[in-house]
Design an enzyme around this catalytic site. Structure first.
Site, mmCIF file in Angstrom:
data_model
loop_
_atom_site.group_PDB
_atom_site.id
_atom_site.type_symbol
_atom_site.label_atom_id
_atom_site.label_comp_id
_atom_site.label_asym_id
_atom_site.label_seq_id
_atom_site.Cartn_x
_atom_site.Cartn_y
_atom_site.Cartn_z
ATOM 1 N N CYS A 114 14.534 -26.697 24.947
ATOM 2 C CA CYS A 114 15.173 -25.539 25.411
ATOM 3 C C CYS A 114 15.843 -24.757 24.119
ATOM 4 O O CYS A 114 15.389 -23.557 24.251
ATOM 5 C CB CYS A 114 16.449 -26.167 25.726
ATOM 6 S SG CYS A 114 16.175 -27.353 27.116
ATOM 7 N N LYS A 172 11.434 -22.446 39.515
ATOM 8 C CA LYS A 172 12.400 -21.129 39.336
ATOM 9 C C LYS A 172 11.836 -20.059 39.786
ATOM 10 O O LYS A 172 12.874 -19.206 40.267
ATOM 11 C CB LYS A 172 12.656 -21.268 37.792
ATOM 12 C CG LYS A 172 13.644 -20.285 37.264
ATOM 13 C CD LYS A 172 13.945 -20.354 35.789
ATOM 14 C CE LYS A 172 14.194 -21.579 35.186
ATOM 15 N NZ LYS A 172 14.370 -21.424 33.802
ATOM 16 N N CYS A 223 14.048 -31.915 23.458
ATOM 17 C CA CYS A 223 13.619 -31.051 24.469
ATOM 18 C C CYS A 223 12.932 -29.592 23.909
ATOM 19 O O CYS A 223 12.901 -29.672 22.574
ATOM 20 C CB CYS A 223 14.722 -30.523 25.393
ATOM 21 S SG CYS A 223 15.963 -29.568 24.543
ATOM 22 N N HIS A 281 18.172 -19.114 31.559
ATOM 23 C CA HIS A 281 18.013 -20.084 30.688
ATOM 24 C C HIS A 281 19.432 -21.103 31.114
ATOM 25 O O HIS A 281 20.623 -20.564 30.997
ATOM 26 C CB HIS A 281 18.199 -19.846 29.395
ATOM 27 C CG HIS A 281 17.982 -20.883 28.210
ATOM 28 N ND1 HIS A 281 16.768 -21.144 27.806
ATOM 29 C CD2 HIS A 281 18.970 -21.735 27.511
ATOM 30 C CE1 HIS A 281 16.946 -22.093 26.912
ATOM 31 N NE2 HIS A 281 18.328 -22.286 26.823
ATOM 32 N N SER A 282 19.132 -22.383 31.577
ATOM 33 C CA SER A 282 20.429 -23.029 31.571
ATOM 34 C C SER A 282 21.006 -23.677 30.321
ATOM 35 O O SER A 282 20.045 -24.026 29.456
ATOM 36 C CB SER A 282 19.762 -24.288 32.628
ATOM 37 O OG SER A 282 19.579 -23.701 33.902
ATOM 38 N N ASP A 332 16.592 -32.394 39.513
ATOM 39 C CA ASP A 332 16.926 -30.959 39.260
ATOM 40 C C ASP A 332 17.853 -30.764 39.916
ATOM 41 O O ASP A 332 17.502 -30.238 41.032
ATOM 42 C CB ASP A 332 15.575 -29.974 39.043
ATOM 43 C CG ASP A 332 16.079 -28.675 38.241
ATOM 44 O OD1 ASP A 332 17.262 -28.495 37.983
ATOM 45 O OD2 ASP A 332 15.081 -28.119 37.807
ATOM 46 N N ARG A 378 19.843 -27.826 39.729
ATOM 47 C CA ARG A 378 20.305 -26.453 39.099
ATOM 48 C C ARG A 378 20.399 -25.537 40.483
ATOM 49 O O ARG A 378 19.763 -25.854 41.374
ATOM 50 C CB ARG A 378 19.390 -25.956 38.103
ATOM 51 C CG ARG A 378 19.723 -26.618 36.794
ATOM 52 C CD ARG A 378 18.763 -26.127 35.689
ATOM 53 N NE ARG A 378 17.458 -26.364 35.862
ATOM 54 C CZ ARG A 378 16.392 -26.226 35.268
ATOM 55 N NH1 ARG A 378 16.745 -25.520 34.097
ATOM 56 N NH2 ARG A 378 15.022 -26.691 35.422
ATOM 57 N N GLU A 437 24.292 -27.552 32.438
ATOM 58 C CA GLU A 437 23.906 -28.385 31.391
ATOM 59 C C GLU A 437 23.358 -29.674 32.053
ATOM 60 O O GLU A 437 23.527 -30.116 33.049
ATOM 61 C CB GLU A 437 25.113 -28.983 30.584
ATOM 62 C CG GLU A 437 24.865 -29.978 29.578
ATOM 63 C CD GLU A 437 24.164 -29.367 28.151
ATOM 64 O OE1 GLU A 437 23.220 -30.011 27.833
ATOM 65 O OE2 GLU A 437 24.750 -28.478 27.820
ATOM 66 N N GLY A 438 22.079 -30.091 31.323
ATOM 67 C CA GLY A 438 21.211 -31.361 31.816
ATOM 68 C C GLY A 438 20.648 -31.185 33.296
ATOM 69 O O GLY A 438 20.880 -31.881 34.133
#
Length: 205
Positions: free
Chosen positions: A67, A154, A65, A51-52, A126, A128, A92-93
């Protein structure tokens, strides 16, 4: 990417009392937390979520969102099984940071979708980086995950770095009138599996 274990403590929550493991990225000082419940190092696939961080959704109850709802649903699912792991990554984001996320929200208020907003600010849709997951999972002795996610990217990212994803567990929750376009964009532009046709795989609730 050096990620070092710092300390562990108990974390009582409304769902269960987890063990909270702290990790530090030495290169940039970024701090991450991994919550575990039960014996996760026995070699069997572990129900888990990567989980980001989403300050607005996780802590401020934003409905822009899904989340916060996903975070709560994942913790409830782990608690109901008495065993699992949640990696809380400080990204974040989708990796652009909180202030840029607010800038992106401003563009979304003007009609841009979440991908368009990031790209107008000069970022990828994205950004991440999931490479940090591997040393944390290795430290905890976790070899295989039943991953709670709707995001096939992911799954691929974790698999490509050598983490065995034994199963993808859909996590459909948090839909509301304010995030309808956001969820549609995640499905249409980012490939997230949001439809009911995927519910038959496994339902964590």
């Amino acid at each position: 990417m050096p990620v070092v274990f710092v300390a562990a403590s108990k974390l009582p929550t409304p769902f269960a009392t987890f063990t909270m493991n702290g990790f530090l990225e030495e290169e940039n000082g970024r701090e991450h937390v991994v919550l575990t419940l039960g014996d996760v190092s026995d070699g069997a696939p572990v129900l888990g979520r990567v989980h980001s961080e989403c300050l607005t959704g996780d802590a401020l109850f934003s409905q822009r969102c899904d989340c916060g709802s996903q975070l709560e649903a994942a913790l409830r699912a782990i608690a109901s099984q008495g065993r699992g792991v949640l990696l809380y990554l400080r990204q974040e984001g989708r990796g652009i940071g909180l202030m840029n996320k607010i800038r992106a929200y401003e563009l979304q208020d003007g009609g841009a979708d979440t991908v368009e907003a990031n790209e107008r600010l000069g970022f990828a849709a994205d950004q991440r980086d999931y490479a940090i997951c591997l040393p944390m999972l290795e430290h905890l002795g976790i070899r295989s995950l039943r991953l709670m996610t709707n995001n096939p990217r992911k799954v691929k990212a974790l698999t490509d770095m050598g983490i065995n994803v034994a199963e993808r567990v859909p996590l459909h929750t948090g839909q509301n009138p304010h995030n309808k376009l956001y969820l549609a964009t995640k499905a249409g532009k980012l490939g997230h599996m949001m439809g009911n046709e995927h519910q038959s795989e496994v339902d964590p609730a």
